[in-house]
Design a protein around this motif. Structure first.
Motif, PDB file in Angstrom:
ATOM      1  N   THR A 166      46.081  37.833  37.093  1.00  0.00           N
ATOM      2  CA  THR A 166      45.912  36.713  38.092  1.00  0.00           C
ATOM      3  C   THR A 166      46.600  37.032  39.507  1.00  0.00           C
ATOM      4  O   THR A 166      47.817  37.168  39.389  1.00  0.00           O
ATOM      5  N   SER A 181      47.155  37.682  27.972  1.00  0.00           N
ATOM      6  CA  SER A 181      47.668  36.655  28.910  1.00  0.00           C
ATOM      7  C   SER A 181      47.180  36.762  30.342  1.00  0.00           C
ATOM      8  O   SER A 181      47.235  38.120  30.742  1.00  0.00           O
ATOM      9  N   ASP A 208      48.508  35.938  33.284  1.00  0.00           N
ATOM     10  CA  ASP A 208      49.372  36.157  34.033  1.00  0.00           C
ATOM     11  C   ASP A 208      49.502  37.507  34.500  1.00  0.00           C
ATOM     12  O   ASP A 208      49.753  38.150  35.899  1.00  0.00           O
ATOM     13  N   VAL A 222      43.324  30.069  38.031  1.00  0.00           N
ATOM     14  CA  VAL A 222      44.070  30.947  37.284  1.00  0.00           C
ATOM     15  C   VAL A 222      43.977  31.052  35.878  1.00  0.00           C
ATOM     16  O   VAL A 222      43.196  30.150  35.278  1.00  0.00           O
TER      17      VAL A 222
END
Length: 331
Positions: free
Chosen positions: A277, A272, A274, A287
């Motif tokens: 980022t 992922s 996330d 992103v």
């Protein structure tokens, strides 16, 4: 007259000739390595996100800082899954490899229409039977895959379509492996593992038409009255007859060349974006939406450029086989 008083190395490496613009913004893999393991894809592709640094535990046994934490520059590449559109079989002739037959999926993605005209109907079962009947003529199999930029963070719709060779195993095993992947998605973890070395193939940044000082690094001439014809130029291009040699530095295209950098180590494969980022996204990229790869070192090309990762064609000797231990990645 005409002979320089001091010796100097030649300007620019001849190993990078011709310094012409790449034929396409998508790099082409011209050679493939031989692997001993079972049938597998030999390459993958992703979009360059940018660079940062990471703290990694040094695991080369002969390194001076073995077992200690070191800071290394790393490149981040977003790797959305590839969609397998077709199987292509090649036969070997006196003139090289020639396409023997191919089998396409019955309902390819609609985004492929942005690249070429997609046939309305395709009998995939008949095409597979045709290939199976000619297995004794097949020299190698390649998969025609399509990138899925909609699943990346680059705000792009038109996919890149290219071939990836299947290596390892027999021709029959490769054919069965290709049939299982036809019409399905392939992720980066199906091809590479953490700690593995890969070759990076991409097109460098384009810098346009440049002079000999920036293009080849020649010395700037003294600024006195007899050099009124210019300073950022070479002193002599040689005799006019029989002709000016092609090794003489001349002005021309700089950048936008296809380049291959060997043996970049995969430090991490993330699920992922996330977790890596930064707040507000990466500068000039955005992103990361899905899977990504952290490579040790730099990668040719600007941000958002498609980068191809290939099995190493000349892997390093005595490379550590263990998975690298990444302590920290700066974001």
């Amino acid at each position: 007259m005409g002979h320089r008083r001091t010796n100097a190395p030649r300007r620019g490496s001849l190993g990078f000739r011709p310094r012409a613009r790449a034929a396409s913004i998508v790099a082409r893999i011209r050679s493939w390595p031989e692997v001993e393991e079972g049938p597998r894809l030999l390459a993958f592709a992703g979009y360059k996100v940018g660079m940062t640094h990471a703290v990694v535990v040094e695991d080369w046994p002969r390194a001076p800082l073995y077992g200690r934490e070191v800071i290394k520059p790393v490149s981040i590449i977003e790797t959305p899954p590839l969609y397998v559109c077709a199987i292509r079989a090649y036969k070997r002739t006196y003139d090289g490899l020639k396409s023997l037959s191919e089998a396409w999926v019955e309902s390819p993605p609609k985004d492929l229409e942005r690249v070429f005209t997609v046939p309305e109907k395709f009998n995939v079962d008949s095409a597979l039977r045709k290939i199976e009947s000619k297995l004794n003529e097949v020299a190698e199999f390649r998969l025609i895959v399509s990138c899925q930029p909609r699943k990346a963070g680059i705000r792009k719709k038109k996919p890149e379509v290219f071939e990836v060779k299947i290596g390892g195993g027999s021709i029959e095993e490769q054919f069965e492996y290709a049939k299982k992947l036809l019409g399905n998605e392939v992720s980066i973890k199906d091809v590479f593992t953490e700690g593995q070395y890969v070759d990076v193939i991409s097109v460098t940044k384009g810098r346009g038409f440049q002079g000999v000082v920036k293009r080849f690094g020649v010395k700037i001439l003294p600024r006195w009255h007899k050099h009124r014809k210019g300073h950022r130029r070479i002193g002599s291009i040689g005799p006019a007859h029989p002709g000016v040699m092609w090794t003489i530095p001349r002005a021309g295209q700089l950048g936008f060349h296809q380049r291959t950098e060997y043996n970049k180590r995969i430090l991490k494969i993330g699920e992922s974006g996330d977790e890596i980022t930064p707040k507000g996204g990466f500068m000039h990229y955005g992103v990361i939406k899905g899977q990504y790869v952290v490579l040790e070192g730099s990668v040719p090309g600007p941000i958002k450029r498609l980068v191809k990762l290939r099995y190493p064609i000349r892997p390093p000797e005595n490379a550590p086989k263990t998975r690298p231990r990444v302590v920290y990645i700066h974001v």
